[in-house]
Design an enzyme around this catalytic site. Structure first.
Site, short mmCIF file in Angstrom:
data_model
loop_
_atom_site.label_atom_id
_atom_site.label_comp_id
_atom_site.label_asym_id
_atom_site.label_seq_id
_atom_site.Cartn_x
_atom_site.Cartn_y
_atom_site.Cartn_z
N ASP A 101 0.83 -1.19 0.00
CA ASP A 101 0.00 0.00 0.00
C ASP A 101 0.87 1.25 0.00
O ASP A 101 1.43 1.62 1.03
CB ASP A 101 -0.90 -0.02 1.23
CG ASP A 101 -1.89 1.12 1.24
OD1 ASP A 101 -1.84 1.95 0.32
OD2 ASP A 101 -2.71 1.18 2.16
N ASP A 319 -0.64 5.98 -7.94
CA ASP A 319 -1.23 5.07 -6.97
C ASP A 319 -1.27 3.65 -7.53
O ASP A 319 -2.12 3.32 -8.35
CB ASP A 319 -2.64 5.54 -6.62
CG ASP A 319 -3.32 4.63 -5.61
OD1 ASP A 319 -2.61 3.85 -4.94
OD2 ASP A 319 -4.55 4.70 -5.49
#
Length: 496
Positions: A101, A319
């Site tokens: 993440d 991302d």
């Protein structure tokens, strides 16, 4: 703060296993894997809905800091996949599968006392639980610890006066969340330190022990043991290790886009001659870049630069946890129009489920133009057709390819795995920049040995240039240094 520096020795090479890396001072590497539920395909609107939930988390302004979110990645947006890595924690070490993440800071693992947590995973992996009581090196973080009230904290931190434990709560925009408490324990990894390869090296890190999960985190189809945050906050593992000189303040990944996926994840700087860098936007919670313009076939599109200006609710984010790629409306409409205009004489444009698609009877490279995303400092990301289109099926004997970028009405442009795949990405936190280059992620990579980048570890040289006796001595001496370092770090965490 103590900074430990390993002695700099002459450059040699070590052959690393699998597709991992040639690492250097002191680069730590983790293998990267991806698992797919067999033949499980989902609709595009489901992917968009999942990404919308994720983006709501990115923009959510929650008291106490940024919200944590899970990361998923796949080169085929119609296949539900998951990028994850393995970490070893505790003494004796126990292995855990954790999601990667880049949008959160904390590493957290499901605790053995967790309620409402998955007992099995549809990814075909065995779920493990962390038990601090069974680890001889575990230590609870008390309420008096400075990190419990740190301004760098990225979660809602609480303290139980009854147990004197520093606890946390992550709450997500979709209603899912996790609660737990912080512990410190040994994190084990394989490391190249100087000229020596050290298996099962370790360092103490602070991470979360999750005792409660809700929402999507309780589902078994993509369940893993926790989340590995790679954000810039002080409590991220990369920040903890680099602040003590255990690893450099940089990490890199290369996500393989075809076949069974997988790739490379490195705590270190991958070296590649074609890498271009663009500076990060200062004082942002996520990895924001300044996108200046978009070009199709070399022609700059008529997009107001203000569409990409960074603010509290706008900007451009890199991302790896977003499956698709999202363009603000001001950029999306000119982009689709330019692509359609460039190919309309060679393919048949159609609208499928609200998306701009094309019936293609030849290879994409023969018909579709290159696209360039132009960032600050003159850094361009050139996209092949497969990196802005996605195949959705076939019709009338032709392949159906649709625009993979999705329209966002206001808000943030998000570059997801559709464009990030098959590229080296370097997150150089020390110099506040991100670099990228096209690359075959099934190949090995070189990782910098020194800050000057003049030295790097190269496969095969170690066995050819070093005698076994010399290497044994070097491994022993370096191992002693690392052992002493770990003792000092342990003392720092528990007694200072």
């Amino acid at each position: 703060m103590r900074v430990f520096k390993a002695p700099i020795l002459a450059s040699v090479a070590v052959l690393l296993s699998l597709s991992v890396v040639y690492c250097g001072l002191p680069a730590t590497f983790l293998s990267l894997e991806r698992a797919f539920p067999p033949s499980h395909r989902v609709q595009l609107d489901h992917l968009r809905a999942r990404d919308r939930v994720r983006h709501a988390r990115l923009l959510q302004n929650v008291a106490g800091g940024v919200v944590d979110f899970s990361v998923e990645g796949t080169s085929d947006p119609y296949v539900v996949g998951l990028y994850f890595t393995k970490v070893k924690l505790g003494s004796p070490p126990k292995e855990f599968n954790v999601q990667i993440d880049t949008g959160s800071d904390i590493l957290w693992i499901t605790c053995n006392s967790c309620s409402d947590c998955p007992q099995s995973s549809g990814l075909g992996i065995e779920l493990n639980l962390y038990d601090s009581a069974s680890s001889s090196t575990a230590g609870l973080i008390p309420c008096s610890d400075p990190m419990c009230t740190s301004s760098f904290q990225t979660s809602s931190t609480e303290c139980s006066s009854q147990s004197n434990q520093c606890s946390y709560t992550f709450q997500y925009g979709d209603g899912s969340g996790t609660t737990g408490y912080y512990v410190s324990d040994a994190l084990y990894f394989d490391m190249i330190l100087g000229q020596s390869y050290i298996a099962n090296s370790s360092a103490f890190v602070v991470f979360g022990c999750s005792t409660y999960q809700s929402g999507d985190l309780t589902k078994t189809d993509k369940a893993v043991d926790g989340i590995f945050g790679f954000g810039q906050g002080a409590l991220s593992v990369i920040s903890q290790l680099s602040s003590r000189g255990v690893t450099p303040k940089v990490f890199s990944h290369c996500l393989k886009g075809d076949g069974n996926g997988g790739g490379i994840l490195v705590l270190g700087e991958i070296l590649e001659p074609n890498i271009v860098y663009s500076p990060l936007v200062p004082s942002q919670q996520h990895y924001n870049l300044n996108l200046h313009s978009i070009a199709v076939n070399g022609q700059i599109l008529p997009i107001d630069p203000a569409a990409f200006t960074t603010s509290n609710s706008r900007g451009t984010i890199v991302d790896s946890g977003t499956t698709l790629t999202y363009l603000v409306e001001e950029a999306y409409d000119p982009f689709v129009s330019a692509i359609t205009s460039a190919v309309s004489q060679s393919v048949t444009p159609i609208i499928s489920k609200g998306n701009q698609c094309y019936l293609v009877s030849t290879s994409l490279a023969e018909v579709f133009p290159p696209v360039s995303l132009n960032f600050a400092a003159g850094a361009s990301m050139v996209l092949k057709p497969e990196e802005y289109l996605m195949r959705t099926g076939s019709s009338e004997g032709a392949a159906v390819w649709c625009i993979g970028f999705q329209k966002v009405q206001g808000g943030v442009t998000i570059l997801g795995d559709l464009v990030l795949k098959d590229k080296i990405f370097v997150y150089d936190l020390a110099h506040q920049r991100i670099g990228w280059a096209n690359y075959d992620c099934s190949l090995s990579v070189n990782v910098s040995v020194t800050s000057s980048k003049d030295e790097y570890v190269n496969a095969g040289q170690l066995s050819e240039s070093s005698s076994s006796g010399d290497m044994l001595f070097k491994l022993l001496t370096t191992g002693i240094v690392v052992f002493l370092m770990h003792i000092l770090v342990f003392v720092e965490f528990h007694f200072l």
